[in-house]
Scaffold this active site. Sequence first.
Site, PDB file in Angstrom:
ATOM      1  N   VAL A 212      -2.750  -7.370  -1.806  1.00 40.14           N
ATOM      2  CA  VAL A 212      -2.489  -8.349  -0.739  1.00 40.14           C
ATOM      3  C   VAL A 212      -3.613  -9.356  -0.574  1.00 40.14           C
ATOM      4  O   VAL A 212      -3.436 -10.363   0.123  1.00 40.14           O
ATOM      5  CB  VAL A 212      -2.173  -7.662   0.617  1.00 40.14           C
ATOM      6  CG1 VAL A 212      -0.939  -6.785   0.506  1.00 40.14           C
ATOM      7  CG2 VAL A 212      -3.368  -6.877   1.154  1.00 40.14           C
TER       8      VAL A 212
ATOM      9  N   TYR B 257     -12.885  -2.617  11.254  1.00 39.34           N
ATOM     10  CA  TYR B 257     -11.488  -2.188  11.363  1.00 39.34           C
ATOM     11  C   TYR B 257     -10.873  -2.713  12.658  1.00 39.34           C
ATOM     12  O   TYR B 257      -9.801  -3.328  12.650  1.00 39.34           O
ATOM     13  CB  TYR B 257     -11.447  -0.664  11.325  1.00 39.34           C
ATOM     14  CG  TYR B 257     -10.066  -0.070  11.295  1.00 39.34           C
ATOM     15  CD1 TYR B 257      -9.319  -0.063  10.124  1.00 39.34           C
ATOM     16  CD2 TYR B 257      -9.508   0.498  12.434  1.00 39.34           C
ATOM     17  CE1 TYR B 257      -8.052   0.492  10.094  1.00 39.34           C
ATOM     18  CE2 TYR B 257      -8.253   1.061  12.406  1.00 39.34           C
ATOM     19  CZ  TYR B 257      -7.522   1.061  11.232  1.00 39.34           C
ATOM     20  OH  TYR B 257      -6.278   1.620  11.198  1.00 39.34           O
TER      21      TYR B 257
ATOM     22  N   LYS C 208      -7.835  -5.487  13.159  1.00 36.39           N
ATOM     23  CA  LYS C 208      -6.526  -5.102  13.716  1.00 36.39           C
ATOM     24  C   LYS C 208      -6.224  -5.853  15.011  1.00 36.39           C
ATOM     25  O   LYS C 208      -5.063  -6.143  15.310  1.00 36.39           O
ATOM     26  CB  LYS C 208      -6.484  -3.584  13.941  1.00 36.39           C
ATOM     27  CG  LYS C 208      -6.537  -2.753  12.652  1.00 36.39           C
ATOM     28  CD  LYS C 208      -5.275  -2.871  11.802  1.00 36.39           C
ATOM     29  CE  LYS C 208      -5.254  -1.822  10.698  1.00 36.39           C
ATOM     30  NZ  LYS C 208      -4.051  -1.899   9.847  1.00 36.39           N
TER      31      LYS C 208
ATOM     32  N   GLY D  67       0.824  -1.210   0.000  1.00 33.11           N
ATOM     33  CA  GLY D  67       0.000   0.000   0.000  1.00 33.11           C
ATOM     34  C   GLY D  67       0.855   1.255   0.000  1.00 33.11           C
ATOM     35  O   GLY D  67       0.577   2.210   0.729  1.00 33.11           O
TER      36      GLY D  67
END
Length: 223
Positions: free
Chosen positions: A56, A147, A151, A7
Site C-alpha cells: 500500500v 501508531y 490512526k 495485508g
Amino acid sequence: MIALVTGANRGIGREVARRLAAEGHTVYLTARSAKGAADTAAAIGGRDVRPLRLDVTSDDDVTTAARDIGALDVLINNAAITYDTWQRAVSADLDVVREAAETNLYGPWRLTRALLPQLRASAHPRVVNVSSEAASLTSMGGGTPAYSASKVALNALTRMFAAELRSDGILVNAVCPGWVATDMGGAGGRPVEEGAASVLWAATLPDDGPTGGFFRDGRPLPW
Ligand code: NAP
C-alpha cells in the site's frame, strides 16, 4: 460481493479474507509479496479468491491494481505497521512516525482514491478503515505515538471520505477490531475470529447503514 483486503496474508486481514471467501464472495487477497498472497489464497480456499501483490506504500502497485481490478464493492484497508510500545511522544524517532503514516494513513488514502471508479460503479459500495481504539482522542494518553497519531489521522480521513462520498452512496467507516492475538497484538488478545467479525460488520452494512462512524463490534466508539 467483490471485496479487496489489504495485508491479508496473516492476522486479522487473513481471517477477514477467509470468512468472505467462505461465504462465497469474490476476494482480492492482497499482500506485500506475490508469494504471500498466492500461498494464503491457496490455504484459505474459497470459490473465487484472487491473489494480488499490493504494497500500500507503492504508487506503482496501487496504480497497477486499480488498472487491473474490474468491479469492486468493498475495500478493506487493513494493513498497518508499528505498534510502537517502545516509544514515547516526547522522544519519538520521527522517521518511525513518518514510516508508520506511510502505511497506516497514506496507504488507505492512496488506495481508496485509486479505486473510487470501481466503488462508484458498485451498487453497494463500502470502505472499511481498520483503525484502533488507540486513536480515540477521548481516552488518549501517552505512548505508541507513531501508531496512535497515524490512526487518529486515519479516523479523520474516514470522516472526510464519508462526507465527500455520501452522495455516491459509499459507506465509509472506521472500525476497531479490539485487542486481538496476532503478531501485532501479541498473546492474550481475543481470537482473530472475533477481531475479524468487527471488521466484517462494516463490510456488510445494509444500504441504510451508518457512514463516517467509528465502531467496534457494531457499536459506536468515542472519537
Ligand atoms: P499483523 O498481524 O501485524 O498483520 C499486519 C498485516 O499488514 C500483514 O499482513 C502485513 O504484511 C501487512 N502490511 C504491513 N505493511 C504493509 C504494506 N505496506 N502493504 C501491504 N500490507 C502491509 O496485524 P493485525 O493485528 O492483523 O492488524 C490488522 C489491523 O488491525 C491493523 O490495521 C491494526 O492496526 C489493527 N488493529 C489490530 C489490533 C490487535 O490487537 N491486533 C488492535 C487494534 C487494531 P507482511 O506480512 O508483509 O508484514
